[in-house]
Scaffold this active site. Structure first.
Site, PDB file in Angstrom:
ATOM      1  N   THR A 144     -39.195  26.369  -9.769  1.00  0.00           N
ATOM      2  CA  THR A 144     -39.704  24.975  -9.323  1.00  0.00           C
ATOM      3  C   THR A 144     -39.670  24.224 -10.364  1.00  0.00           C
ATOM      4  OG1 THR A 144     -42.107  25.324  -9.043  1.00  0.00           O
ATOM      5  CG2 THR A 144     -40.732  25.747  -6.936  1.00  0.00           C
ATOM      6  N   HIS A 145     -39.450  22.954 -10.661  1.00  0.00           N
ATOM      7  CA  HIS A 145     -39.402  22.253 -11.858  1.00  0.00           C
ATOM      8  C   HIS A 145     -38.451  22.865 -12.942  1.00  0.00           C
ATOM      9  CE1 HIS A 145     -42.599  20.118  -9.819  1.00  0.00           C
ATOM     10  NE2 HIS A 145     -43.098  21.390  -9.434  1.00  0.00           N
TER      11      HIS A 145
ATOM     12  N   ASN B 138     -16.481  27.647 -22.629  1.00  0.00           N
ATOM     13  CA  ASN B 138     -17.204  26.578 -21.774  1.00  0.00           C
ATOM     14  C   ASN B 138     -17.013  26.575 -20.419  1.00  0.00           C
ATOM     15  OD1 ASN B 138     -17.945  25.406 -24.273  1.00  0.00           O
ATOM     16  ND2 ASN B 138     -16.029  24.235 -24.398  1.00  0.00           N
TER      17      ASN B 138
ATOM     18  N   LYS C 149      -8.096   3.816   2.376  1.00  0.00           N
ATOM     19  CA  LYS C 149      -7.200   4.866   1.990  1.00  0.00           C
ATOM     20  C   LYS C 149      -7.422   5.765   0.924  1.00  0.00           C
ATOM     21  CE  LYS C 149      -3.880   2.532   4.472  1.00  0.00           C
ATOM     22  NZ  LYS C 149      -4.793   1.967   5.130  1.00  0.00           N
TER      23      LYS C 149
ATOM     24  N   SER D 249       0.855  -1.153   0.100  1.00  0.00           N
ATOM     25  CA  SER D 249      -0.036   0.068   0.043  1.00  0.00           C
ATOM     26  C   SER D 249       0.726   1.001  -0.112  1.00  0.00           C
ATOM     27  CB  SER D 249      -0.857  -0.021   1.378  1.00  0.00           C
ATOM     28  OG  SER D 249      -0.385  -0.179   2.400  1.00  0.00           O
TER      29      SER D 249
ATOM     30  N   TYR E  98      -8.982  -6.382  13.012  1.00  0.00           N
ATOM     31  CA  TYR E  98      -8.560  -5.920  11.746  1.00  0.00           C
ATOM     32  C   TYR E  98      -8.682  -6.823  10.814  1.00  0.00           C
ATOM     33  CZ  TYR E  98      -5.404  -4.244   8.085  1.00  0.00           C
ATOM     34  OH  TYR E  98      -4.796  -3.846   7.019  1.00  0.00           O
TER      35      TYR E  98
ATOM     36  N   LYS F  42     -16.786  29.207 -28.838  1.00  0.00           N
ATOM     37  CA  LYS F  42     -17.192  28.575 -27.357  1.00  0.00           C
ATOM     38  C   LYS F  42     -16.398  29.145 -26.344  1.00  0.00           C
ATOM     39  CE  LYS F  42     -19.737  25.459 -26.872  1.00  0.00           C
ATOM     40  NZ  LYS F  42     -19.554  24.129 -27.151  1.00  0.00           N
TER      41      LYS F  42
ATOM     42  N   GLU G 138     -18.422  21.960 -14.702  1.00  0.00           N
ATOM     43  CA  GLU G 138     -18.771  20.437 -15.222  1.00  0.00           C
ATOM     44  C   GLU G 138     -18.188  19.294 -14.756  1.00  0.00           C
ATOM     45  OE1 GLU G 138     -19.220  20.413 -19.632  1.00  0.00           O
ATOM     46  OE2 GLU G 138     -19.326  22.358 -19.406  1.00  0.00           O
TER      47      GLU G 138
ATOM     48  N   ASN H  96      -1.623  -2.397  13.357  1.00  0.00           N
ATOM     49  CA  ASN H  96      -2.956  -2.376  13.341  1.00  0.00           C
ATOM     50  C   ASN H  96      -3.729  -0.888  14.037  1.00  0.00           C
ATOM     51  OD1 ASN H  96      -3.039  -4.633  12.084  1.00  0.00           O
ATOM     52  ND2 ASN H  96      -4.160  -5.686  13.628  1.00  0.00           N
TER      53      ASN H  96
ATOM     54  N   GLN I   7      -7.437  -1.796   4.109  1.00  0.00           N
ATOM     55  CA  GLN I   7      -6.233  -1.196   3.598  1.00  0.00           C
ATOM     56  C   GLN I   7      -7.027  -0.420   2.462  1.00  0.00           C
ATOM     57  OE1 GLN I   7      -2.454  -2.570   3.190  1.00  0.00           O
ATOM     58  NE2 GLN I   7      -2.591  -2.762   0.920  1.00  0.00           N
TER      59      GLN I   7
ATOM     60  N   SER J 112     -12.999  25.681 -27.061  1.00  0.00           N
ATOM     61  CA  SER J 112     -13.217  24.391 -27.940  1.00  0.00           C
ATOM     62  C   SER J 112     -12.153  24.364 -28.904  1.00  0.00           C
ATOM     63  CB  SER J 112     -14.659  24.477 -28.583  1.00  0.00           C
ATOM     64  OG  SER J 112     -14.697  23.679 -29.586  1.00  0.00           O
TER      65      SER J 112
HETATM   66  N1  ARG Z   1      -1.238  -1.166   5.453  1.00  0.00           N
HETATM   67  C1  ARG Z   1      -2.187  -1.703   6.491  1.00  0.00           C
HETATM   68  C2  ARG Z   1      -3.535  -0.887   6.188  1.00  0.00           C
HETATM   69  O1  ARG Z   1      -3.604   0.268   5.444  1.00  0.00           O
HETATM   70  C3  ARG Z   1      -1.407  -1.458   7.637  1.00  0.00           C
HETATM   71  C4  ARG Z   1      -2.055  -2.432   8.539  1.00  0.00           C
HETATM   72  C5  ARG Z   1      -1.493  -3.795   8.378  1.00  0.00           C
HETATM   73  N2  ARG Z   1      -1.727  -4.790   9.498  1.00  0.00           N
HETATM   74  C6  ARG Z   1      -1.740  -5.985   9.042  1.00  0.00           C
HETATM   75  N3  ARG Z   1      -2.024  -6.635  10.125  1.00  0.00           N
HETATM   76  N4  ARG Z   1      -1.549  -6.568   8.055  1.00  0.00           N
HETATM   77  O2  ARG Z   1      -4.194  -1.355   6.672  1.00  0.00           O
END
Ligand code: ARG
Length: 467
Positions: free
Chosen positions: A156-157, A286, A326, A24, A318, A284, A291, A111, A323, A278
């Site tokens: 409205t609408h 834009n 994130k 990760s 956990y 144009k 958007e 963890n 993971q 454009s």
């Molecule tokens: N990279 C892991 C996460 O984002 C960290 C925790 C990992 N813990 C484990 N027991 N493998 O969740």
């Protein structure tokens, strides 16, 4: 590939594809500062509690500070084959300090480490988002001040309904954004508890001091339950939801701006610096920013769904599924900041075409309710007044007239209650100006709204030096 810290139990090296799949660091690497911050607090506590020596504690802290400096000045590159940012920093510390570095992870698990890091990281991000939301509120209040008398149709609408003032329209968004701001505060408040010391899931036999690490990291208190400490990501969901609502509000506003920029409306014109052209059509201009915001609102909602779905089947404590939190929450955070950063100056620089707004308000019979109300004020029950006005409107459409240009005889044919003063009663100025009920669009009422909003926002502005 670096040796795995957990290699002892295994007889083979992990497959390269699995390693890349599992890793990760490509997305959690951005938490390096917060990981080091958490580790410094942990090492300090270990030293203070006599779990490691004071000397080792100081060496670890110095080593972590050096690593931070080296990452920031670019002299230390992250190893993209590392499992995650936590492993990378610990391995680097051990590379530099030998056995001393290996003592850092006493009475800790990744963890609780990752649960702390995300909270610290998001805490900083929330502050940035909060400031941007406030700046947008400020920009809208400033613009509203200038347009308390600017009349435009309310819809409205998407059908012209009743007249409002542009300030009134803008202040509606200020109200939504103020709630968004408060939601961010709530989310930040609830996530400000420290999971460090939950360890893998079941706390530890070491005499740790959780209050100390919580205080050192600026949390309000240590989390009460170690299973909860490492298991929940409700704080990511909550923030993800607050961001989705900000994006929903920005997206609705964007949709209006997109329409208002069109030749059909032309209520506003975007500054050239905040519009695009454009590749083929030379005429144009834009509204791409708006958007994109509308598009990104969908993606941010997707992130919220990712978080909720990721969590819903997980047994305590956990699980590696977590993971996945994130990328989802980081993407929402990144995008809401990008959107706010472009939306604010776009609003500040756009040109408002009062005349076009007024012209639109003059068509579409948006004073029909006021015409009915005229009859009511002369004693007729509303339902009857409503019917008569409907007939007047039909007659106008038939004859290509407006309620303002329809002759008094035509009015009086349908009700003798009509008199010369009907024209004043249905003038746009009266229709907007007399809507003075609390929260209404009349200049008088809307000025009060701006004052009240500024009063609510003032302490927030003061806190972040916005003026
Ligand atoms: N990279 C892991 C996460 O984002 C960290 C925790 C990992 N813990 C484990 N027991 N493998 O969740």
């Amino acid at each position: 590939m670096a040796d795995k810290m957990w290699a002892g139990r295994f007889s083979k090296e992990v497959d390269e594809t699995v390693n890349a799949f599992n890793s990760s660091i490509s997305f959690d690497g951005r938490m390096y500062r917060h990981d080091i911050q958490g580790s410094i607090a942990h090492a300090t506590m270990l030293g203070e509690c006599g779990i490691i020596s004071k000397d080792d504690s100081s060496k670890i802290i110095e080593g972590l500070k050096d690593i931070l400096k080296d990452i920031e000045d670019g002299s230390l590159e992250m190893d993209m084959t590392a499992e995650d940012i936590h492993m990378f920093i610990e391995a680097e510390l051990t590379k530099r300090l030998g056995d001393v570095g290996k003592r850092l992870h006493t009475a800790r698990s990744r963890n609780d480490q990752v649960a702390v890091d995300i909270r610290l990281y998001l805490r900083d991000e929330i502050t940035e988002i909060k400031v941007l939301v406030l700046k947008l509120c400020k920009a809208l209040c400033d613009l509203a001040q200038k347009h308390t008398e600017t009349i435009l149709p309310g819809y409205t609408h998407l059908q012209r309904a009743q007249p409002v003032t542009f300030a009134h329209h803008l202040m509606a968004y200020v109200q939504m954004l103020t709630r968004d701001y408060q939601r961010l505060c709530d989310a930040a408040g609830r996530m400000n508890e420290c999971p460090l010391g939950s360890c893998a899931l079941a706390g530890t036999t070491y005499p740790i001091n959780r209050q100390m690490t919580s205080d050192l990291l600026g949390f309000d208190r240590p989390m009460e339950n170690s299973l909860d400490g490492v298991s929940d990501r409700d704080f990511c969901v909550e923030l993800g939801c607050a961001i989705s609502l900000i994006m929903t509000h920005l997206s609705r506003f964007s949709e209006e701006i997109i329409m208002w920029c069109s030749w059909e409306f032309k209520f506003i014109e975007l500054d050239d610096a905040y519009a695009t052209g454009s590749s083929i059509m030379p005429q144009k201009k834009n509204p791409d920013i708006t958007e994109l915001i509308r598009g990104k609102a969908g993606r941010v909602n997707g992130n919220l769904m990712t978080l909720l779905s990721m969590l819903k089947g997980l047994p305590l404590a956990y699980n590696k599924d977590m993971q996945e939190d994130k990328e989802a929450i980081f993407d929402s955070v990144d995008n809401v900041k990008l959107c706010l950063k472009t939306f604010i100056p776009m609003i500040e620089t756009m040109k408002v075409n009062k005349d076009k707004m007024r012209a639109a308000a003059a068509g579409g019979f948006i004073n029909a309710t006021d015409c009915a109300d005229y009859l009511v004020k002369h004693g007729m029950p509303f339902r009857d007044a409503y019917k008569i006005t409907g007939r007047l409107v039909a007659e106008c459409i038939d004859k290509g007239l407006t309620l303002e240009t329809l002759p008094l005889e035509s009015y009086r044919e349908l009700s003798v209650l009509f008199d010369e003063d009907i024209y004043k009663a249905i003038s746009l100025e009266t229709c907007a100006g007399e809507r003075k009920s609390y929260g209404g669009p009349a200049p008088e009422a809307v000025k009060k709204q701006i004052d009240n909003a500024m009063k609510t926002l003032k302490p927030y502005f003061d806190e972040y030096g916005i003026n």
